[in-house]
Design a protein around this motif. Structure first.
Motif, PDB file in Angstrom:
ATOM      1  N   PHE A   1     -38.325  13.954 -85.290  1.00 32.18           N
ATOM      2  CA  PHE A   1     -37.319  14.151 -84.256  1.00 32.18           C
ATOM      3  C   PHE A   1     -37.733  15.363 -83.414  1.00 32.18           C
ATOM      4  N   THR A   2     -37.524  15.283 -82.111  1.00 31.36           N
ATOM      5  CA  THR A   2     -37.972  16.342 -81.213  1.00 31.36           C
ATOM      6  C   THR A   2     -36.852  16.741 -80.263  1.00 31.36           C
ATOM      7  N   ASP A   3     -36.794  18.047 -79.963  1.00 34.30           N
ATOM      8  CA  ASP A   3     -35.869  18.538 -78.942  1.00 34.30           C
ATOM      9  C   ASP A   3     -36.638  19.519 -78.060  1.00 34.30           C
ATOM     10  N   LYS A   4     -36.364  19.494 -76.765  1.00 35.16           N
ATOM     11  CA  LYS A   4     -37.080  20.355 -75.821  1.00 35.16           C
ATOM     12  C   LYS A   4     -36.088  20.946 -74.824  1.00 35.16           C
ATOM     13  N   ILE A   5     -36.284  22.205 -74.487  1.00 30.16           N
ATOM     14  CA  ILE A   5     -35.422  22.894 -73.529  1.00 30.16           C
ATOM     15  C   ILE A   5     -36.299  23.681 -72.561  1.00 30.16           C
ATOM     16  N   TYR A   6     -35.996  23.617 -71.258  1.00 30.76           N
ATOM     17  CA  TYR A   6     -36.738  24.332 -70.231  1.00 30.76           C
ATOM     18  C   TYR A   6     -35.888  25.503 -69.731  1.00 30.76           C
ATOM     19  N   THR A   7     -36.478  26.683 -69.690  1.00 36.75           N
ATOM     20  CA  THR A   7     -35.724  27.880 -69.346  1.00 36.75           C
ATOM     21  C   THR A   7     -36.494  28.732 -68.335  1.00 36.75           C
ATOM     22  N   VAL A   8     -35.772  29.245 -67.335  1.00 33.93           N
ATOM     23  CA  VAL A   8     -36.344  30.172 -66.361  1.00 33.93           C
ATOM     24  C   VAL A   8     -35.667  31.521 -66.548  1.00 33.93           C
ATOM     25  N   PHE A   9     -36.463  32.541 -66.881  1.00 34.42           N
ATOM     26  CA  PHE A   9     -35.961  33.914 -67.007  1.00 34.42           C
ATOM     27  C   PHE A   9     -36.459  34.728 -65.820  1.00 34.42           C
ATOM     28  N   LEU A  10     -35.601  35.578 -65.311  1.00 38.94           N
ATOM     29  CA  LEU A  10     -36.033  36.541 -64.293  1.00 38.94           C
ATOM     30  C   LEU A  10     -36.728  37.699 -64.987  1.00 38.94           C
ATOM     31  N   LEU A  11     -37.651  38.329 -64.291  1.00 40.90           N
ATOM     32  CA  LEU A  11     -38.339  39.513 -64.832  1.00 40.90           C
ATOM     33  C   LEU A  11     -37.678  40.766 -64.296  1.00 40.90           C
ATOM     34  N   ALA A  12     -37.420  41.713 -65.188  1.00 42.87           N
ATOM     35  CA  ALA A  12     -36.777  42.957 -64.796  1.00 42.87           C
ATOM     36  C   ALA A  12     -37.771  43.845 -64.069  1.00 42.87           C
ATOM     37  N   ASP A  13     -37.279  44.654 -63.141  1.00 41.27           N
ATOM     38  CA  ASP A  13     -38.127  45.601 -62.414  1.00 41.27           C
ATOM     39  C   ASP A  13     -38.548  46.741 -63.316  1.00 41.27           C
TER      40      ASP A  13
END
Length: 258
Positions: free
Chosen positions: A246-258
């Motif tokens: 069984f497989t689960d996948k999640i796509y995530t976009v994080f901002l980069l801190a200055d």
């Protein structure tokens, strides 16, 4: 009116494209996906048995189908299948024809009667007991046997939590390696975005796999290995005991801190 419709359609398409573009922020960011896999041994088995009879006498066809259905229902109960795990479809009846090459036309061959019985077994042994005494024919046949997991919902919930954890760990590791820090969460989805900079789903380098274990608190997923290619869920058509992935996948976009 037609021009107005085309204008509305164009605006709708433009908004959809803009939403896709905006899935990737213009500021500095990091895009990762978390994937979790678990292997489990199926513990339930679903079988579908089809019944069909064709006869010039419609009632004769009906009687043969009903006799076969009742015979199979009796064998299912003898194999220990509970009434709530047996579902029988309503009777279907209609004309049957075949193509006659000599005449070059469809020829009526009788009235066909069909039914299907689907049953779930809680063990492979009970399924084998049922199949051992089942005599099949052109009027009684097994169309499929599928394997299932009784607690699949709980397993998938645990996989989703591990996939989310994996995406966070990946993002932190990558950011640290480049001397950056993670900022806020920009977006998250279980559907792969269309990346403007050329990366497509399927070109990611590795898959994280976890074994499935159960303790007193429920499911825990401990990392087992990292493989070099994506693994797909195993085919569930066979009822032989073995691991199912069984497989689960999640796509995530994080901002980069200055």
């Amino acid at each position: 009116m037609k021009l107005r419709y085309l204008l509305v359609l164009a605006l709708t398409l433009s908004s959809d494209l803009a939403a896709q573009v905006n899935a990737i922020p213009p500021m500095r960011h990091i895009l990762v996906y978390g994937e979790a896999q678990a292997r489990a041994i199926p513990d339930r088995f679903k079988i579908s048995v089809n019944f069909e009879a064709i006869d010039m006498n419609a009632d004769a066809a009906r009687r043969r189908v009903e006799e076969n259905v009742q015979q199979v229902l009796g064998r299912l109960k003898a194999a220990g299948v509970a009434d709530g795990e047996i579902v029988a479809t309503s009777m279907e009846m209609g004309a049957r024809e075949r193509y006659d090459d000599r005449k070059g036309e469809q020829v009526f061959v009788g009235t066909g009667v069909k039914r299907t019985v689907v049953a779930r077994f809680d063990s492979q042994a009970s399924l084998k007991t049922f199949l051992a005494d089942l005599r099949t024919s052109k009027e009684l046949n097994v169309s499929s046997v599928d394997t299932e997991l009784a607690d699949e919902a709980e397993l998938r919930k645990a996989l989703r939590e591990k996939a989310i954890e994996s995406s966070r760990e990946k993002a932190e590791t990558i950011a640290k390696a480049y001397g950056a820090r993670l900022g806020g969460l920009y977006s998250v989805s279980d559907v792969a975005p269309q990346f403007q900079y050329g990366v497509r789903e399927g070109s990611w380098p590795s898959t994280y796999e976890w074994g499935r274990f159960q303790d007193t608190d429920g499911y825990t997923l401990d990392k087992v290995q990292v493989t070099g290619s994506r693994m797909k869920r195993a085919n569930l058509e066979s009822f032989q005991t073995g691991y199912v992935t069984f497989t689960d996948k999640i796509y995530t976009v994080f901002l980069l801190a200055d």
